[in-house]
Design an enzyme around this catalytic site. Sequence first.
Site, mmCIF file in Angstrom:
data_model
loop_
_atom_site.group_PDB
_atom_site.id
_atom_site.type_symbol
_atom_site.label_atom_id
_atom_site.label_comp_id
_atom_site.label_asym_id
_atom_site.label_seq_id
_atom_site.Cartn_x
_atom_site.Cartn_y
_atom_site.Cartn_z
ATOM 1 N N TRP A 127 1.322 4.156 12.579
ATOM 2 C CA TRP A 127 -0.045 4.687 12.488
ATOM 3 C C TRP A 127 -0.875 3.993 13.582
ATOM 4 O O TRP A 127 -0.929 2.751 13.612
ATOM 5 C CB TRP A 127 -0.577 4.329 11.101
ATOM 6 N N ASP A 208 2.497 -1.470 3.954
ATOM 7 C CA ASP A 208 1.372 -0.538 3.951
ATOM 8 C C ASP A 208 1.792 0.654 3.085
ATOM 9 O O ASP A 208 2.691 1.412 3.444
ATOM 10 C CB ASP A 208 1.071 -0.102 5.390
ATOM 11 N N ALA A 210 0.359 3.814 1.698
ATOM 12 C CA ALA A 210 -0.801 4.717 1.762
ATOM 13 C C ALA A 210 -0.516 6.068 1.121
ATOM 14 O O ALA A 210 -1.427 6.885 0.983
ATOM 15 C CB ALA A 210 -1.224 4.916 3.218
ATOM 16 N N LYS A 243 -5.281 9.015 -0.495
ATOM 17 C CA LYS A 243 -4.489 10.251 -0.563
ATOM 18 C C LYS A 243 -4.077 10.579 -1.993
ATOM 19 O O LYS A 243 -4.270 11.692 -2.450
ATOM 20 C CB LYS A 243 -3.227 10.146 0.303
HETATM 21 C C1 LIG Z 1 -0.112 4.472 7.355
HETATM 22 C C2 LIG Z 1 -1.505 4.449 6.860
HETATM 23 N N1 LIG Z 1 -2.010 3.301 6.397
HETATM 24 C C3 LIG Z 1 -3.255 3.211 5.923
HETATM 25 C C4 LIG Z 1 -4.078 4.304 5.894
HETATM 26 C C5 LIG Z 1 -5.448 4.039 5.348
HETATM 27 O O1 LIG Z 1 -6.182 5.017 4.830
HETATM 28 P P1 LIG Z 1 -7.625 4.771 4.214
HETATM 29 O O2 LIG Z 1 -8.275 3.652 4.928
HETATM 30 O O3 LIG Z 1 -8.316 6.068 4.427
HETATM 31 O O4 LIG Z 1 -7.412 4.445 2.762
HETATM 32 C C6 LIG Z 1 -3.617 5.538 6.385
HETATM 33 C C7 LIG Z 1 -4.477 6.724 6.441
HETATM 34 O O5 LIG Z 1 -4.333 7.627 7.198
HETATM 35 C C8 LIG Z 1 -2.285 5.605 6.872
HETATM 36 O O6 LIG Z 1 -1.764 6.743 7.329
#
Ligand SMILES: Cc1ncc(COP(=O)(O)O)c(C=O)c1O
Length: 393
Positions: A127, A208, A210, A243
């Site tokens: 990401w 991570d 998510a 999500k």
């Molecule tokens: C791999 C990954 N980590 C963390 C996040 C963090 O998302 P948020 O800060 O919107 O909770 C995302 C969101 O796209 C993600 O794809």
Amino acid sequence: MFNSLKAQAPDKILALMGQYRADPRPEKVDLGVGVYKNADGLTPVMRAIKTAEKQLWEAETSKSYTALAGEPAFHAAMAEMVLGADYPADRLACLATVGGTGACRQAFELARMANPDMTVWVSNPTWPNHLSILAFMKQEYKLYRYFDNDARAVAFDTMMEDLQAVKAGDVVLLHGCCHNPTGANLTLEQWGAVADLLEAKGAVPMIDLAYQGFGDGLEDDAAGTRLIASRLPEVMIAASCSKNFGIYRERTGCLMVLSDAASKDVTQGTLAYLNRQNYSFAPDHGARLVTMVLTDATLKADWMAELEEVRNGMLGLREQLAAELRQLSNSDRFDFLARHRGMFSRLGASPEAVEKMRVDNAIYMVGDSRLNIAGLNTKTVPLLARAIIDAGV
Ligand SMILES: Cc1ncc(COP(=O)(O)O)c(C=O)c1O
């Protein structure tokens, strides 16, 4: 002084969103931004969240500050969802954060406070925000190879080869499930081998998570994380509620840190300190809704049922797309789309092919050919399949 500022490169995915909005073609398809969309292209508020919001509106009598690290009930509900009911509470420190992004940021900060000399190891690809946050923090990081572009699968041997260079006290960032951007994930056996390696090296895994519930289900998606948590003495987990609870804009996340029981209180205090220095209290509304949903049997059952609808919808689209492409290409070379999990797959198309699909077919995907499966519906799948073949992928 502000005239000394340099323009920052725009976020590529957000720039793509702008381009999509400006495209007048009615048949346009947005496979760019990482947001779940239903068959009508909408990102609805989940039923259980809506009900919890109504209940909260009735019951909430104050909006005074909560605890700096977040409510203990939120910590417990998240720990149980991620680590299972028998999570080691005596070794676990938790922090309510500003989304999963905030959890990642605080995890990097915490690790750096504990070991200023550490290197963070990040999958290539990952990401993009992981890398931009690390660069912004001037935190040293190294990439480990993760994806076999030809097979569109995890390049496990290469990954393990690269991780041989990890040093004691380094942080190794792993995606818990539904790898973003590739959609290719470790098997449980491979998670075991990673645990062995990190244990031998004295490195600290950072997971991570998510997309729990978007891949193989709430429990299966946490299996790798749970395996690591059961094997390693020190683990960081950055969980996002954006999500799986559909509460993107509420900015709800949780950083969980396992350490030895003797270090737990200082770790917990350091986490609260990090919130204080960066933004003081994390947003409470989303965390409260998540706690209500996870601790009320009726709300939880409804949420789990809707999450399964979302997950199965995406799996159905994956299978439909793979089947269309099997027929059009007269080969099984796109079957990886049905094997990948989560919202994303990396198609393995060149930037030119991605651009051709945008120009010729109004299909928008990220330049590295990451596509958001949830941006499709049963009617647009055949159009995408045709466009992929026509672009010579
Ligand atoms: C791999 C990954 N980590 C963390 C996040 C963090 O998302 P948020 O800060 O919107 O909770 C995302 C969101 O796209 C993600 O794809």
